[in-house]
Design a protein around this motif. Structure first.
Motif, short mmCIF file in Angstrom:
data_model
loop_
_atom_site.label_atom_id
_atom_site.label_comp_id
_atom_site.label_asym_id
_atom_site.label_seq_id
_atom_site.Cartn_x
_atom_site.Cartn_y
_atom_site.Cartn_z
N VAL A 114 0.85 -1.20 0.00
CA VAL A 114 0.00 0.00 0.00
C VAL A 114 0.88 1.24 0.00
CG1 VAL A 114 -1.74 1.32 1.29
CG2 VAL A 114 -1.88 -1.18 1.19
N ARG A 115 0.46 2.25 -0.75
CA ARG A 115 1.09 3.58 -0.71
C ARG A 115 0.05 4.56 -0.18
NH1 ARG A 115 3.88 4.88 -6.38
NH2 ARG A 115 5.09 6.29 -5.09
N GLN A 116 0.48 5.43 0.71
CA GLN A 116 -0.44 6.35 1.39
C GLN A 116 -0.05 7.80 1.13
OE1 GLN A 116 -2.49 6.52 5.71
NE2 GLN A 116 -0.28 6.29 5.82
N TRP A 117 -1.06 8.60 0.75
CA TRP A 117 -0.88 10.03 0.57
C TRP A 117 -1.94 10.78 1.39
CZ3 TRP A 117 -0.39 6.62 -3.49
CH2 TRP A 117 0.78 6.68 -4.23
N VAL A 118 -1.62 12.00 1.73
CA VAL A 118 -2.58 12.90 2.38
C VAL A 118 -2.77 14.12 1.50
CG1 VAL A 118 -3.05 14.37 4.38
CG2 VAL A 118 -1.99 12.12 4.70
N TYR A 119 -4.03 14.43 1.21
CA TYR A 119 -4.39 15.65 0.50
C TYR A 119 -5.00 16.63 1.49
CZ TYR A 119 -3.90 13.10 -3.95
OH TYR A 119 -3.42 12.39 -5.00
N GLU A 120 -4.89 17.90 1.18
CA GLU A 120 -5.41 18.94 2.07
C GLU A 120 -6.34 19.89 1.33
OE1 GLU A 120 -2.12 19.74 5.44
OE2 GLU A 120 -1.43 20.30 3.43
N GLY A 121 -7.40 20.32 2.04
CA GLY A 121 -8.26 21.39 1.53
C GLY A 121 -9.23 20.96 0.46
N LEU A 122 -9.92 19.83 0.62
CA LEU A 122 -10.93 19.42 -0.34
C LEU A 122 -12.19 20.28 -0.15
CD1 LEU A 122 -11.99 17.39 -2.50
CD2 LEU A 122 -12.82 15.99 -0.58
N ARG A 147 -1.37 15.07 -8.23
CA ARG A 147 -1.04 16.12 -7.27
C ARG A 147 -2.28 16.86 -6.80
NH1 ARG A 147 3.77 16.59 -6.05
NH2 ARG A 147 3.33 18.50 -4.89
N ASN A 148 -3.37 16.75 -7.53
CA ASN A 148 -4.60 17.46 -7.18
C ASN A 148 -5.76 16.47 -7.16
OD1 ASN A 148 -7.19 19.02 -7.90
ND2 ASN A 148 -5.77 20.67 -7.36
N LEU A 149 -6.58 16.55 -6.13
CA LEU A 149 -7.76 15.70 -6.01
C LEU A 149 -8.97 16.60 -5.84
CD1 LEU A 149 -9.00 12.81 -5.64
CD2 LEU A 149 -8.64 13.13 -3.19
N LEU A 150 -9.62 16.94 -6.98
CA LEU A 150 -10.84 17.77 -6.96
C LEU A 150 -10.64 19.06 -6.17
CD1 LEU A 150 -13.55 15.00 -6.45
CD2 LEU A 150 -12.65 15.92 -8.58
N GLY A 151 -9.47 19.65 -6.30
CA GLY A 151 -9.19 20.91 -5.61
C GLY A 151 -8.36 20.75 -4.36
N ARG A 187 3.44 5.72 7.68
CA ARG A 187 4.20 6.44 6.66
C ARG A 187 3.31 6.93 5.53
NH1 ARG A 187 9.71 5.07 6.75
NH2 ARG A 187 9.99 6.61 5.09
N GLN A 188 3.57 8.14 5.11
CA GLN A 188 2.79 8.80 4.06
C GLN A 188 3.72 9.15 2.88
OE1 GLN A 188 0.93 12.07 6.31
NE2 GLN A 188 0.58 10.63 7.97
N LEU A 189 3.36 10.16 2.11
CA LEU A 189 4.17 10.65 0.99
C LEU A 189 4.38 9.60 -0.10
CD1 LEU A 189 6.86 12.59 3.07
CD2 LEU A 189 4.80 13.51 1.98
N GLY A 190 3.49 8.60 -0.17
CA GLY A 190 3.56 7.61 -1.23
C GLY A 190 4.65 6.58 -1.06
#
Length: 416
Positions: free
Chosen positions: A179-187, A232-236, A257-260
């Motif tokens: 698994v690879r994990q990312w965090v997006y901010e500000g949806l 790099r972008n998920l619906l804003g 762990r994050q950052l893919g």
């Protein structure tokens, strides 16, 4: 022995007359057979009195450890007190995985299954949906084994500890995976409303974190079972430039762990690492499950009351859970969306906020998490579970003397 015991959050002080830590199943059977009232304490991560008793409180933590992988049947049999974090590396080394994991690897297998605890993912059932067989001690002190061929087995898995003391559980396994994990901010909230299903189905597991203070999702945790890069972008929403903790101000080193960065399933599906305690327990938690078809309408109802709940809130989380056939599972016969709330540890303010949340979700037949803070009354619980009365009858048949009952069980499943 008599001892003062609290749950992890310290909001519940158990009223048991005696506390037992048997070191064998034989000792456990003697305790159960000789008691008039018994409840089992797992890792203490429930936030209500579901495990309380005025009689004998039992911990299984000292029973012999068991992790028995059967490669032929793709199953593992574990001791009930085994914590998920104590199990997962052994499974991975054997080439296997569990289909899902909760946010915390610190919780016990039996406790999580008994309360319908879950992880996230539109195709992932709750943790209990992997249960293939169970061994438990009956009210008479007998040791019995049940499995998927046993009549009413679907009513025994999520049992709230009311049918007996579970000693072993057999779980179905899947092949191990990365698994690879990312965090997006500000949806933006508008983007979530318009494309909710797309967001939640964008990865193997997706969790949305919001403080309900404005019309946006603060963080989107995306866990992909693929080596493909994330956009790099998920619906804003934009990729975070470093590791994040879902609760503002908390250190990100406590999180997986994050950052893919690729890692085994057990080191990415939970939000928190086994070698860190995610907080000091200074919190209360609530959670409610609604039909996924009502997800956007329920989100809008909560958004309309955000000013009334946000002062009491540390963080909220939104997850999906696939439908199952377990009678008391909050995802019974409906794909669910779970709205989770981590409150500040002020019981009065948290309870006030809980009532506001329950009122907002009342049109959606919301099912509260069995192990968390809720004020939903018995009739509300009964009407939201189609097999409620069947479980009452099962409880009466398997424990006619009410040895495993307590005030919580009697409130929601009164004696037939």
């Amino acid at each position: 022995m008599t001892v003062s015991v609290t749950n992890w959050a310290r909001n519940i002080r158990f009223s048991a007359s005696r506390f037992h830590e048997p070191e064998s199943v034989t000792q456990l059977r003697r305790v159960v057979a000789g008691s008039s009232a018994v409840r089992v304490l797992g890792t203490g991560h429930s936030f209500n009195a579901i495990a309380d008793t005025s009689g004998d409180l039992v911990s299984l933590a000292r029973l012999p450890r068991l992790v028995d992988v059967d490669e032929h049947s793709a199953t593992v049999t574990v001791g009930a007190a085994t914590r998920f974090g104590e199990l997962t590396e052994a499974l991975h080394r054997s080439g296997f995985a569990l289909h899902n994991l909760g946010s915390l690897p610190h919780i016990s297998v039996a406790g999580a299954c008994a309360t319908g605890t879950h992880g996230s993912g539109v195709g992932n059932g709750c943790l209990a949906s992997a249960v293939r067989a169970m061994e438990f001690v009956t009210a008479e002190g007998e040791l019995v084994t049940v499995d998927r061929n046993t009549p009413d087995f679907a009513g025994m898995v999520v049992s709230l500890g009311a049918l007996g003391v579970v000693t072993r559980i057999t779980l179905n396994l899947v092949p191990t995976f990365t698994v690879r994990q990312w965090v997006y901010e500000g949806l933006p909230g508008a983007a979530l409303r318009e494309r909710f299903d797309e967001v939640m189905a964008s990865a193997y597991s997706v969790s949305l974190f919001t403080d309900w203070r404005d019309d946006r999702i603060d963080q989107v945790w995306v866990k992909r079972a693929t080596l493909a890069n994330a956009p790099r972008n998920l619906l804003g929403a934009t990729l975070a430039d470093g590791p994040r903790h879902p609760v503002p101000g908390m250190p990100a080193e406590q999180c997986t762990r994050q950052l893919g960065i690729p890692g085994p399933w057990y080191a990415r599906l939970p939000h928190f690492r086994m070698d860190f305690t995610p907080s000091s327990g200074d919190e209360l938690q609530s959670e409610y499950f609604v039909d996924r078809a009502d997800a956007v309408a329920a989100f809008e109802s909560l958004d309309a009351i955000r000013a009334r709940i946000s002062p009491a809130l540390q963080i909220g989380e939104i997850r999906t859970v696939a439908a199952d056939q377990l009678w008391l599972s909050p995802a019974y016969e409906r794909n669910a969306v779970a709205f989770h709330f981590t409150w500040h540890p002020d019981a009065v303010h948290a309870t006030d906020a809980v009532r506001v949340v329950e009122e907002a979700l009342s049109p959606f037949a919301a099912r509260p998490h069995w192990g968390k803070v809720f004020t939903t009354g018995p009739e509300g619980v009964r009407t939201s579970y189609p097999r409620h009365d069947d479980f009452r009858r099962l409880l009466t048949r398997l424990d006619p003397g009410g040895k495993f009952r307590n005030a919580f069980i009697e409130r929601y499943f009164p004696t037939v």
